[in-house]
Design an enzyme around this catalytic site. Structure first.
Site, PDB file in Angstrom:
ATOM      1  N   TYR A  33       0.828  -1.205   0.000  1.00  0.00           N
ATOM      2  CA  TYR A  33       0.000   0.000   0.000  1.00  0.00           C
ATOM      3  C   TYR A  33       0.855   1.245   0.000  1.00  0.00           C
ATOM      4  O   TYR A  33       2.072   1.183   0.213  1.00  0.00           O
ATOM      5  CB  TYR A  33      -0.975  -0.016   1.186  1.00  0.00           C
ATOM      6  CG  TYR A  33      -0.361   0.285   2.539  1.00  0.00           C
ATOM      7  CD1 TYR A  33       0.451  -0.627   3.198  1.00  0.00           C
ATOM      8  CD2 TYR A  33      -0.596   1.508   3.169  1.00  0.00           C
ATOM      9  CE1 TYR A  33       1.005  -0.349   4.439  1.00  0.00           C
ATOM     10  CE2 TYR A  33      -0.058   1.795   4.416  1.00  0.00           C
ATOM     11  CZ  TYR A  33       0.745   0.871   5.044  1.00  0.00           C
ATOM     12  OH  TYR A  33       1.295   1.148   6.268  1.00  0.00           O
ATOM     13  N   LYS A 148       6.376  -1.814   2.035  1.00  0.00           N
ATOM     14  CA  LYS A 148       5.164  -1.237   2.642  1.00  0.00           C
ATOM     15  C   LYS A 148       4.030  -2.236   2.462  1.00  0.00           C
ATOM     16  O   LYS A 148       3.130  -2.075   1.628  1.00  0.00           O
ATOM     17  CB  LYS A 148       4.852   0.133   2.044  1.00  0.00           C
ATOM     18  CG  LYS A 148       3.969   0.984   2.955  1.00  0.00           C
ATOM     19  CD  LYS A 148       4.031   2.441   2.577  1.00  0.00           C
ATOM     20  CE  LYS A 148       3.013   3.302   3.305  1.00  0.00           C
ATOM     21  NZ  LYS A 148       3.114   3.321   4.753  1.00  0.00           N
ATOM     22  N   GLU A 181      11.773   2.974  14.450  1.00  0.00           N
ATOM     23  CA  GLU A 181      10.866   4.039  14.005  1.00  0.00           C
ATOM     24  C   GLU A 181       9.610   3.971  14.858  1.00  0.00           C
ATOM     25  O   GLU A 181       9.554   3.232  15.839  1.00  0.00           O
ATOM     26  CB  GLU A 181      10.550   3.893  12.513  1.00  0.00           C
ATOM     27  CG  GLU A 181       9.967   2.549  12.114  1.00  0.00           C
ATOM     28  CD  GLU A 181       9.810   2.383  10.607  1.00  0.00           C
ATOM     29  OE1 GLU A 181       9.663   3.386   9.890  1.00  0.00           O
ATOM     30  OE2 GLU A 181       9.821   1.223  10.152  1.00  0.00           O
ATOM     31  N   LEU A 205      10.797   1.508   7.278  1.00  0.00           N
ATOM     32  CA  LEU A 205      10.178   1.925   6.029  1.00  0.00           C
ATOM     33  C   LEU A 205      10.929   3.159   5.525  1.00  0.00           C
ATOM     34  O   LEU A 205      11.195   4.068   6.319  1.00  0.00           O
ATOM     35  CB  LEU A 205       8.710   2.300   6.294  1.00  0.00           C
ATOM     36  CG  LEU A 205       7.956   2.672   5.033  1.00  0.00           C
ATOM     37  CD1 LEU A 205       7.576   1.411   4.259  1.00  0.00           C
ATOM     38  CD2 LEU A 205       6.720   3.485   5.359  1.00  0.00           C
TER      39      LEU A 205
HETATM   40  N1  PDD Z   1       2.505   5.087   7.580  1.00  0.00           N
HETATM   41  N2  PDD Z   1       7.158   4.213   9.284  1.00  0.00           N
HETATM   42  C1  PDD Z   1       6.100   3.389   9.201  1.00  0.00           C
HETATM   43  C2  PDD Z   1       6.172   2.034   9.809  1.00  0.00           C
HETATM   44  C3  PDD Z   1       4.932   3.818   8.529  1.00  0.00           C
HETATM   45  O1  PDD Z   1       3.874   2.998   8.423  1.00  0.00           O
HETATM   46  C4  PDD Z   1       4.901   5.133   7.979  1.00  0.00           C
HETATM   47  C5  PDD Z   1       3.716   5.646   7.233  1.00  0.00           C
HETATM   48  C6  PDD Z   1       6.026   5.951   8.119  1.00  0.00           C
HETATM   49  C7  PDD Z   1       6.075   7.325   7.520  1.00  0.00           C
HETATM   50  O2  PDD Z   1       6.190   7.209   6.121  1.00  0.00           O
HETATM   51  P1  PDD Z   1       5.740   8.370   5.146  1.00  0.00           P
HETATM   52  O3  PDD Z   1       6.512   9.573   5.510  1.00  0.00           O
HETATM   53  O4  PDD Z   1       6.086   7.875   3.790  1.00  0.00           O
HETATM   54  O5  PDD Z   1       4.271   8.579   5.362  1.00  0.00           O
HETATM   55  C8  PDD Z   1       7.150   5.447   8.766  1.00  0.00           C
HETATM   56  C9  PDD Z   1       1.311   5.449   6.833  1.00  0.00           C
HETATM   57  C10 PDD Z   1       0.975   6.904   6.904  1.00  0.00           C
HETATM   58  C11 PDD Z   1       0.185   4.518   7.240  1.00  0.00           C
HETATM   59  O6  PDD Z   1       0.477   3.357   7.457  1.00  0.00           O
HETATM   60  O7  PDD Z   1      -0.968   4.952   7.301  1.00  0.00           O
END
Ligand code: PDD
Length: 285
Positions: A33, A148, A181, A205
């Site tokens: 996703y 992801k 993270e 991620l």
């Molecule tokens: N999550 N780390 C993890 C484990 C994440 O699931 C996410 C994002 C991030 C931040 O990534 P980005 O800057 O690309 O949004 C870091 C999304 C928002 C979600 O699962 O809804």
């Protein structure tokens, strides 16, 4: 304004969007996703989000060419159809629908492509002004966190633990005591003026917001290190903050039982948040 969905080639109201119970996304979390924001009708950092989506698809050997599929046009059309000034776009691509067997289905199956577009709810300004609390939890995820994947059990259990403790987010700590993270965010800390965040690799991620923040920090000539810090180092840090699509850059002022430094958002986190807002408003993305 409508919350809309797109399922396998068709736009429809969110409430009418369905996929098969034999979809491998539902049966096995056999899918990937992306989550991206749009501001002023334009998808934010679309190119890096699409590159990460391609990386995830390749890693799971799901054979969908998102460019040939016209995904960019679909995202843009979804944003326009929703009519919201700022949206949150969720894209999910699974291996497709097939009788339930663990191995990939023999022969070609059509991947399932789903998108939803909803109004973006940005966190309340007071949260950025006051900062938030986080709790640490063990990082129980698998060893390919760079994908992801929709398989998010460890993430949601950690987040639930945080919410039940009255916290905004969970900081994930690996078996070596290092902060990787947040459950759905990237994590940064500042020690002796140096900004650090876990290095890219299978432990985290590759967050798009993390990349934006690192670039902004470098442009501001802040010393930056992409290296692990332990939970203990996070506890002793001068500043800690989170970054992510829905979180932007959020100061952490409380970690487990203790305040971070003086318990107020730190100067670098505040500067980077301002730089992030400026970039969203006027940057070239
Ligand atoms: N999550 N780390 C993890 C484990 C994440 O699931 C996410 C994002 C991030 C931040 O990534 P980005 O800057 O690309 O949004 C870091 C999304 C928002 C979600 O699962 O809804």
């Amino acid at each position: 304004m409508p919350e809309i969905a797109f399922v396998n080639g068709k736009f429809l109201p969110l409430a009418e969007a369905v996929v098969s119970v034999e979809d491998r996304g539902f049966q096995f979390a056999d899918g990937v996703y992306e989550v991206l924001a749009s501001y002023g009708g334009r998808p934010f950092a679309l190119e890096p989000h699409f590159q990460r989506l391609e990386h995830s698809l390749q890693a799971l050997r799901i054979g969908l060419d998102i460019h040939a599929y016209g995904l960019e046009g679909i995202v843009r059309e979804g944003i326009v159809r929703s009519g919201f000034a700022e949206t949150l776009v969720y894209i999910q691509i699974t291996r497709g629908t097939a009788p339930r067997h663990h191995e990939f289905p023999a022969g070609l199956i059509q991947p399932t492509v789903v998108m939803t577009v909803k109004e973006l709810c940005r966190p309340a300004p007071e949260l950025y002004q006051r900062g938030v609390k986080v709790v640490s939890t063990p990082d129980l995820r698998w060893k390919r966190c760079d994908i992801k994947s929709t398989s998010l059990l460890a993430n949601i259990l950690s987040k639930q633990q945080a919410v039940e403790a009255g916290a905004f987010e969970a900081l994930l700590v690996d078996e070596e005591g290092r902060v990787t993270e947040g459950s759905s965010t990237s994590a940064f800390c500042v020690r002796q003026g140096v900004l650090s965040t876990a290095p890219a690799g299978p432990h985290i991620l590759p967050s798009i917001t993390r990349g934006v923040i690192l670039n902004l920090a470098k442009a501001l000539k802040l010393p930056v290190r992409e290296e692990f810090a332990t939970l203990e180092e996070y506890r002793q840090a001068d500043e800690v903050f989170l970054a992510g699509t829905t979180t932007e850059a959020m100061p952490i002022v409380h970690l487990d039982e203790h305040p971070v430094a003086d318990g107020k958002p730190g100067p670098l986190a505040r500067r980077l948040r301002e730089a992030f807002l400026e970039y969203v408003a006027h940057g070239d993305w």
